[in-house]
Write a protein that holds these residues in place. Structure first.
Motif, short mmCIF file in Angstrom:
data_model
loop_
_atom_site.label_atom_id
_atom_site.label_comp_id
_atom_site.label_asym_id
_atom_site.label_seq_id
_atom_site.Cartn_x
_atom_site.Cartn_y
_atom_site.Cartn_z
N MET A 191 -5.48 3.43 4.31
CA MET A 191 -4.75 2.18 4.40
C MET A 191 -5.51 1.16 5.23
O MET A 191 -5.60 -0.02 4.87
N TRP A 222 0.86 -1.19 0.00
CA TRP A 222 0.00 0.00 0.00
C TRP A 222 0.89 1.24 0.00
O TRP A 222 1.79 1.37 0.81
N PHE A 235 4.91 -0.46 2.49
CA PHE A 235 4.01 0.67 2.69
C PHE A 235 4.82 1.92 2.96
O PHE A 235 5.92 1.88 3.51
#
Length: 284
Positions: free
Chosen positions: A183, A170, A203
């Motif tokens: 998220m 992400w 991420f």
């Protein structure tokens, strides 16, 4: 998301925490969830210690220049279809890792670039390592019906293949307080669809220019914005019971720019690195 150039350069955890740090580094109790992705660079060993992580991976099947004595646990990866060789699978078995990551962003032509059928056909060889096995990590769309991951998990179930956890990536393109909730919503949607534990293996706040996977061509937030995101995001990840592990992207800085990197070539931490160092500590 890691480029081929970077690659060339290079059981839910039972313990509540591990002590991290070597040499002059302070040993503190750190969440077993907290990790980092890294490619090879001169100060990788020092960087892992200073970042105070419990585990790491490097998009390959072997630990490289990081010694086995490094306290952070190594997790191997089989990056794409051509990585599934007898030699690489033996490296996986010899790595000392407790899990295996598989097929990096197979839904992208500039990453692993694999069809679902290719991945399914190769999967029994990965199962045979005996390690806990994570799903292929899509670049996006993990909860999309009939998306890459959805089809893979459907066929894996039909064939009786083992998938122990979901690997996800992400990246936040908006650099404000809404990023953490975005998220969380993504992770929640994937968990609700498949009901498997999640490893968030990449991420950060990064806006990749024109969908380029090269971090050198991306737009980054300010240090203050990235630091705030680290503080809020890791606190959220620590609280989500279905998130087994998370790994920041990434440990090294890029040449001439900090980006989202935690550690410079000389082994000193960036401002972002100092923030991640204190995240996930159980003594705070």
């Amino acid at each position: 998301m890691v480029s081929a150039i970077c690659l060339l350069a290079v059981a839910v955890t039972a313990a509540l925490y591990h002590l991290r740090g070597t040499g002059d580094e302070e040993s503190v109790p750190v969440s077993a969830k907290k990790g980092v992705g890294t490619w090879d660079f001169r100060s990788v060993k020092a960087g892992l210690s200073k970042a105070q992580v419990s585990w790491y991976y490097n998009w390959t099947a072997e630990r490289g220049r990081v010694p086995a004595s490094q306290k952070a646990k190594f997790v191997p990866m089989v990056w794409n279809a051509s990585s599934v060789t007898a030699e690489n699978l033996e490296k996986v078995r010899a790595s000392g890792g407790d899990a295996l990551l598989a097929f990096n962003e197979p839904d992208r032509a500039d990453q692993a670039n694999m069809t679902v059928q290719q991945a399914i056909d190769l999967w029994p060889q990965l199962e045979a390592t005996g390690l806990r096995l994570g799903s292929p990590a899509p670049a996006a769309g993990g909860a999309v019906e009939n998306g890459w991951l959805d089809w893979f998990l459907r066929l894996a179930k039909e064939r009786g293949h083992r998938v122990d956890f979901i690997a996800l990536h992400w990246y936040g393109e908006t650099f404000d307080a809404s990023a953490v909730q975005q998220m969380r919503d993504y992770l929640q949607s994937v968990y609700q669809r498949y009901g498997l534990p999640i490893w968030l293996t990449e991420f950060a706040l990064i806006d990749f220019a024109e969908q380029s996977p090269d971090p050198a061509h991306a737009r980054y937030p300010s240090d203050a914005e990235q630091t705030q995101f680290i503080n809020d995001a890791t606190a959220m990840l620590e609280q989500l019971p279905y998130v087994e592990r998370y790994a920041w992207f990434g440990l090294p800085t890029l040449d001439g720019t900090a980006g989202s990197g935690l550690c410079r070539e000389d082994g000193t931490l960036t401002v972002v690195g100092e923030a991640y160092r204190t995240a996930g500590r159980l003594d705070s």
